[in-house]
Scaffold this active site. Structure first.
Site, PDB file in Angstrom:
ATOM      1  N   TRP A  17       4.069  65.547  -1.023  1.00  0.00           N
ATOM      2  CA  TRP A  17       5.394  65.115  -1.465  1.00  0.00           C
ATOM      3  C   TRP A  17       5.750  63.799  -0.785  1.00  0.00           C
ATOM      4  CZ3 TRP A  17       8.244  66.754  -5.389  1.00  0.00           C
ATOM      5  CH2 TRP A  17       9.588  66.369  -5.469  1.00  0.00           C
ATOM      6  N   HIS A  51       1.737  76.704  -1.524  1.00  0.00           N
ATOM      7  CA  HIS A  51       2.621  77.266  -0.501  1.00  0.00           C
ATOM      8  C   HIS A  51       3.789  78.005  -1.145  1.00  0.00           C
ATOM      9  CE1 HIS A  51       4.643  73.509  -1.625  1.00  0.00           C
ATOM     10  NE2 HIS A  51       5.768  74.094  -1.219  1.00  0.00           N
ATOM     11  N   HIS A  57      14.597  77.315   3.143  1.00  0.00           N
ATOM     12  CA  HIS A  57      14.186  75.961   2.766  1.00  0.00           C
ATOM     13  C   HIS A  57      15.375  75.107   2.313  1.00  0.00           C
ATOM     14  CE1 HIS A  57      11.905  72.635   1.390  1.00  0.00           C
ATOM     15  NE2 HIS A  57      11.718  73.001   0.142  1.00  0.00           N
ATOM     16  N   HIS A 162      16.012  74.942  -6.878  1.00  0.00           N
ATOM     17  CA  HIS A 162      15.644  75.635  -5.645  1.00  0.00           C
ATOM     18  C   HIS A 162      16.764  76.568  -5.178  1.00  0.00           C
ATOM     19  CE1 HIS A 162      12.299  72.680  -4.930  1.00  0.00           C
ATOM     20  NE2 HIS A 162      11.774  73.728  -4.323  1.00  0.00           N
ATOM     21  N   GLU A 174       4.477  77.055  -5.131  1.00  0.00           N
ATOM     22  CA  GLU A 174       4.293  75.693  -5.642  1.00  0.00           C
ATOM     23  C   GLU A 174       2.883  75.168  -5.361  1.00  0.00           C
ATOM     24  OE1 GLU A 174       8.851  74.010  -5.275  1.00  0.00           O
ATOM     25  OE2 GLU A 174       7.640  74.099  -3.450  1.00  0.00           O
TER      26      GLU A 174
END
Length: 211
Positions: A17, A51, A57, A162, A174
């Site tokens: 990312w 993951h 998160h 999310h 993901e």
């Protein structure tokens, strides 16, 4: 027994990312250098490669990996193929599928073709789940959702999907490699690293076709 590995390999200079720390994998000792054994050193972020995301998160103070119910990551899963012409996954598309069970659902999209070159540059226009589709999955009892790119959410709206999933205790998986998985039903086995009190963890995920 046929086993389909849907995990993305972890290596140096892999796709990550934007802004994340790249993995650093090297030799701590090598027999070739006179050491008694070969020993690898690994430094990676929790969101590198395949993951899972936990509520912590995106929601401060929310549950972390310590409270993860591993049974969510083991059991029947449906792989849905999203047509190449669709640039995102919306609620109308999910309605048309007339799925019997959405407890565990993986989306195989045009993103999968990107993994033909594992060193490709990050693609911000990847196919993702829109907030409306996220709410649809909550309402229909989803417990685990996965996708074949680095994020379940659109690049320009990362927080909303999310938060919808994670505030409703839906585990997110993901960076899946679904190139070898045809649409249909499978048995999923996916176990994350046991990182205490953290918001995410790399994992190894496999699919076993069901008759």
């Amino acid at each position: 027994m046929e086993i389909i590995d849907i995990s993305v390999g972890i290596k140096n200079e892999m796709l990550i990312w934007p802004g994340d720390e790249p993995p650093r994998i090297g030799w701590e000792s090598q027999i070739a250098d006179g050491a008694m054994s070969n020993v690898t050193s690994i430094q990676i972020g929790a969101h590198v490669g395949t993951h899972i995301d936990m509520p912590l998160h995106f929601i401060d103070g929310a549950p972390n990996l310590d409270g993860l119910d591993l049974s969510v990551l083991i059991g029947p899963v449906t792989v849905v193929e999203v047509p190449d012409e669709k640039s995102s996954i919306d609620a109308a598309f999910l309605d048309k599928l007339e799925l019997e069970d959405v407890t565990r659902l993986f989306f195989k999209t045009s993103n999968s073709k990107l993994w033909n070159d594992s060193s490709h540059a990050f693609s911000p226009d990847y196919v993702a789940v829109e907030p409306g589709a996220a709410r649809w999955l909550v309402e229909h009892g989803c417990k685990l959702v996965g996708i074949d790119y680095l994020s379940i959410a659109p690049f320009d709206d990362s927080a909303a999907p999310h938060k919808i999933f994670l505030s409703n205790d839906i585990v997110i998986l993901e960076t899946l490699d679904l190139r070898n998985a045809q649409p249909g039903k499978y048995q999923l086995i996916c176990l994350p690293l046991k990182l205490e009190s953290r918001e995410a963890a790399p994992c190894r995920a496999i699919l076993i076709p069901t008759p």
